[in-house]
Design a protein around this motif. Structure first.
Motif, PDB file in Angstrom:
ATOM      1  N   LYS A  52       9.021  72.362 -36.982  1.00 28.25           N
ATOM      2  CA  LYS A  52       8.393  71.465 -35.993  1.00 28.25           C
ATOM      3  C   LYS A  52       8.246  72.105 -34.617  1.00 28.25           C
ATOM      4  O   LYS A  52       7.488  71.616 -33.790  1.00 28.25           O
ATOM      5  CB  LYS A  52       9.194  70.174 -35.858  1.00 28.25           C
ATOM      6  N   GLU A  53       8.970  73.177 -34.367  1.00 30.47           N
ATOM      7  CA  GLU A  53       8.892  73.865 -33.071  1.00 30.47           C
ATOM      8  C   GLU A  53       7.464  74.370 -32.875  1.00 30.47           C
ATOM      9  O   GLU A  53       6.925  75.072 -33.726  1.00 30.47           O
ATOM     10  CB  GLU A  53       9.871  75.035 -33.033  1.00 30.47           C
ATOM     11  N   GLU A  54       6.851  74.000 -31.770  1.00 28.13           N
ATOM     12  CA  GLU A  54       5.455  74.375 -31.532  1.00 28.13           C
ATOM     13  C   GLU A  54       5.297  75.837 -31.138  1.00 28.13           C
ATOM     14  O   GLU A  54       4.332  76.484 -31.511  1.00 28.13           O
ATOM     15  CB  GLU A  54       4.846  73.469 -30.473  1.00 28.13           C
ATOM     16  N   ASN A  55       6.233  76.358 -30.385  1.00 33.16           N
ATOM     17  CA  ASN A  55       6.162  77.748 -29.953  1.00 33.16           C
ATOM     18  C   ASN A  55       6.621  78.655 -31.104  1.00 33.16           C
ATOM     19  O   ASN A  55       7.777  78.622 -31.494  1.00 33.16           O
ATOM     20  CB  ASN A  55       7.059  77.949 -28.726  1.00 33.16           C
ATOM     21  N   PRO A  56       5.721  79.485 -31.647  1.00 36.37           N
ATOM     22  CA  PRO A  56       6.090  80.328 -32.785  1.00 36.37           C
ATOM     23  C   PRO A  56       7.258  81.279 -32.485  1.00 36.37           C
ATOM     24  O   PRO A  56       8.008  81.657 -33.389  1.00 36.37           O
ATOM     25  CB  PRO A  56       4.827  81.119 -33.096  1.00 36.37           C
ATOM     26  N   ASP A  57       7.427  81.661 -31.231  1.00 35.12           N
ATOM     27  CA  ASP A  57       8.517  82.561 -30.863  1.00 35.12           C
ATOM     28  C   ASP A  57       9.880  81.877 -30.882  1.00 35.12           C
ATOM     29  O   ASP A  57      10.905  82.532 -30.812  1.00 35.12           O
ATOM     30  CB  ASP A  57       8.270  83.156 -29.472  1.00 35.12           C
ATOM     31  N   THR A  87      14.531  67.059 -41.430  1.00 37.46           N
ATOM     32  CA  THR A  87      13.205  67.376 -41.930  1.00 37.46           C
ATOM     33  C   THR A  87      12.600  68.550 -41.172  1.00 37.46           C
ATOM     34  O   THR A  87      12.846  68.730 -39.981  1.00 37.46           O
ATOM     35  CB  THR A  87      12.263  66.160 -41.821  1.00 37.46           C
ATOM     36  N   ASP A  88      11.835  69.347 -41.874  1.00 33.45           N
ATOM     37  CA  ASP A  88      11.145  70.508 -41.313  1.00 33.45           C
ATOM     38  C   ASP A  88      12.089  71.559 -40.736  1.00 33.45           C
ATOM     39  O   ASP A  88      11.722  72.299 -39.825  1.00 33.45           O
ATOM     40  CB  ASP A  88      10.128  70.078 -40.249  1.00 33.45           C
ATOM     41  N   THR A  89      13.315  71.611 -41.244  1.00 34.32           N
ATOM     42  CA  THR A  89      14.279  72.624 -40.852  1.00 34.32           C
ATOM     43  C   THR A  89      14.765  73.300 -42.130  1.00 34.32           C
ATOM     44  O   THR A  89      15.310  72.636 -43.006  1.00 34.32           O
ATOM     45  CB  THR A  89      15.467  72.004 -40.094  1.00 34.32           C
ATOM     46  N   TYR A  90      14.547  74.589 -42.232  1.00 36.92           N
ATOM     47  CA  TYR A  90      14.846  75.316 -43.461  1.00 36.92           C
ATOM     48  C   TYR A  90      15.903  76.384 -43.217  1.00 36.92           C
ATOM     49  O   TYR A  90      15.930  77.018 -42.161  1.00 36.92           O
ATOM     50  CB  TYR A  90      13.564  75.950 -44.016  1.00 36.92           C
ATOM     51  N   PHE A  91      16.754  76.564 -44.220  1.00 41.13           N
ATOM     52  CA  PHE A  91      17.834  77.538 -44.165  1.00 41.13           C
ATOM     53  C   PHE A  91      17.621  78.561 -45.271  1.00 41.13           C
ATOM     54  O   PHE A  91      17.080  78.237 -46.328  1.00 41.13           O
ATOM     55  CB  PHE A  91      19.182  76.842 -44.372  1.00 41.13           C
TER      56      PHE A  91
END
Length: 80
Positions: free
Chosen positions: A46-51, A23-27
């Protein structure tokens, strides 16, 4: 691996899909010579750090996801 297509590629834009258990992982993928070609990175929403949202696929995972994507598109084109 169950793939859910969010958007098919068109007009030079990437197609987008996710795998049911990630979930929340897009290719991203594109169609090249009539066949889907997976991008070498993915987007972890889901990764909080945009970088750190864009991540590189390992070679093993790339091959597994690419194979599943090709099979999914072939089944879809066959109407299955």
């Amino acid at each position: 691996m169950i793939i859910k297509i969010v958007q098919m590629p068109k007009n030079r834009e990437w197609g987008i899909f996710y795998i049911d258990n990630l979930t929340d992982t897009y290719f991203r993928f594109e169609i090249v010579n009539g066949k889907p070609r997976l991008d070498t990175s993915f987007f972890a929403d889901k990764e909080e750090n945009p970088d750190k949202k864009h991540k590189k696929l390992s070679a093993d995972l790339y091959e597994k996801v690419q194979k599943s994507l090709v099979e999914h598109i072939e089944l879809k084109d066959a109407g299955i």
